[in-house]
Design a protein around this motif. Structure first.
Motif, PDB file in Angstrom:
ATOM      1  N   ILE A 160       1.178  -1.792   0.085  1.00  0.00           N
ATOM      2  CA  ILE A 160       0.546   0.096  -0.188  1.00  0.00           C
ATOM      3  C   ILE A 160       0.289   0.774  -0.028  1.00  0.00           C
ATOM      4  O   ILE A 160       1.690   1.646   0.863  1.00  0.00           O
ATOM      5  N   GLU A 161       0.763   2.532  -0.842  1.00  0.00           N
ATOM      6  CA  GLU A 161       1.103   3.009  -1.004  1.00  0.00           C
ATOM      7  C   GLU A 161       0.299   4.879  -0.599  1.00  0.00           C
ATOM      8  O   GLU A 161      -0.485   4.719  -1.461  1.00  0.00           O
ATOM      9  N   GLN A 162       0.800   5.487   0.450  1.00  0.00           N
ATOM     10  CA  GLN A 162       0.470   6.895   0.530  1.00  0.00           C
ATOM     11  C   GLN A 162       0.218   8.036  -0.504  1.00  0.00           C
ATOM     12  O   GLN A 162       1.665   7.831  -0.972  1.00  0.00           O
ATOM     13  N   THR A 163      -0.605   8.154  -0.867  1.00  0.00           N
ATOM     14  CA  THR A 163      -0.927   8.829  -2.686  1.00  0.00           C
ATOM     15  C   THR A 163      -1.474  10.146  -1.903  1.00  0.00           C
ATOM     16  O   THR A 163      -0.422  11.685  -2.582  1.00  0.00           O
ATOM     17  N   GLY A 164      -2.502  10.366  -1.055  1.00  0.00           N
ATOM     18  CA  GLY A 164      -2.683  11.618  -0.089  1.00  0.00           C
ATOM     19  C   GLY A 164      -4.027  12.117  -0.905  1.00  0.00           C
ATOM     20  O   GLY A 164      -4.261  12.846  -1.229  1.00  0.00           O
TER      21      GLY A 164
END
Length: 270
Positions: free
Chosen positions: A73-77
């Motif tokens: 899971i990658e945080q993008t905003g």
């Protein structure tokens, strides 16, 4: 016979190499699920054949199996970047063909008409809700955010909760519940048919889709501002690549050896 056994081995190794190459090529594709090649041995014998003398006649590709384990899971905003923590799939409908697709790629955005869609023009589906955000129907519909509210105030922002509730905010400070993100699950997700762009269609093997809301059953909750990346492990794929290459070389060597034996027999002098 050894020629044909080894030839099938070459074809099988080539298929394995193709699957691994596709996995590596999609290591950066959001929502992509890797595949593996499953092989089975081939045996031919009659009822009169001595079971102690049965010789195999090679191998065959039994299936190319998809692996639906969760990717990083990658945080993008981004408020419309959504990741699923469970086994569910986002449901989208093509504006051009009306076909229903299922995906783990939650990179959505709004178009000029307020529809929430992916990069291919497929509209995210959601359940209609009341003013409190509670679903009022189990029939999915297109997710569309009005440009203005009832008072005429312009759209300002959108937020998606862990339970899938889509809430739009407007310039006058008011909020409006738009819908509840529809998630789908399948009895056999490995049977889903790939159609590209990290999308799948139902098939006779996967079974029909069962719809539900995030946070219920095994669907999983939603993480807004996050995206699920590909579940491809590059190190694992490179090891598999080496193994497939060795298998290909071994089968090629077997053909070469059989050729030399045949040539020796042909050159025998009486």
């Amino acid at each position: 016979m050894s020629f044909y056994i080894s030839l099938n081995g070459l074809k099988n190794s080539q298929t394995d190499l193709g699957v691994i190459a596709n996995n590596i090529a999609n290591a950066e594709t959001n929502g992509f699920k890797k595949s593996r090649t499953d092989f089975g041995d081939v045996v031919a014998a009659t009822a009169l054949t001595n079971p102690k003398m049965v010789q195999g006649i090679g191998a065959t590709v039994e299936s190319i199996t998809q692996n639906f384990e969760l990717g990083p899971i990658e945080q993008t905003g981004g408020s419309l970047d959504l990741a699923i923590t469970g086994d569910g799939f986002f449901t989208t409908v093509s504006q051009d063909t009306g076909k229903t697709y299922y995906t783990r790629n939650g990179a959505f955005k709004m178009d000029q008409n307020g529809f929430v869609q992916d990069g291919s023009g497929n509209v995210l589906q959601s359940f209609p809700v009341d003013a409190n955000g509670n679903p009022t129907s189990t029939t999915p519909q297109d997710t569309q955010i009005p440009a203005t509210n009832a008072a005429g105030a312009e759209f300002a922002s959108v937020a998606v909760g862990v339970d899938g509730t889509i809430t739009a905010s407007y310039a006058d400070g008011s909020t409006m519940a738009i819908g509840n993100v529809t998630l789908a699950s399948f009895l056999s997700p490995e049977g889903l048919k790939k159609v590209g762009s990290a999308n799948w269609e139902v098939s006779g093997i996967s079974g029909t889709a069962k719809y539900g809301s995030p946070g219920t059953g095994q669907y999983g909750t939603l993480l807004s501002g996050n995206l699920e990346r590909s579940n491809v492990d590059i190190a694992e794929e490179l090891v598999g690549l080496i193994t497939a290459q060795r298998n290909f070389q071994a089968n090629a060597k077997a053909i070469d050896t059989a050729t030399q034996i045949s040539q020796t027999i042909i050159n025998l002098r009486t």
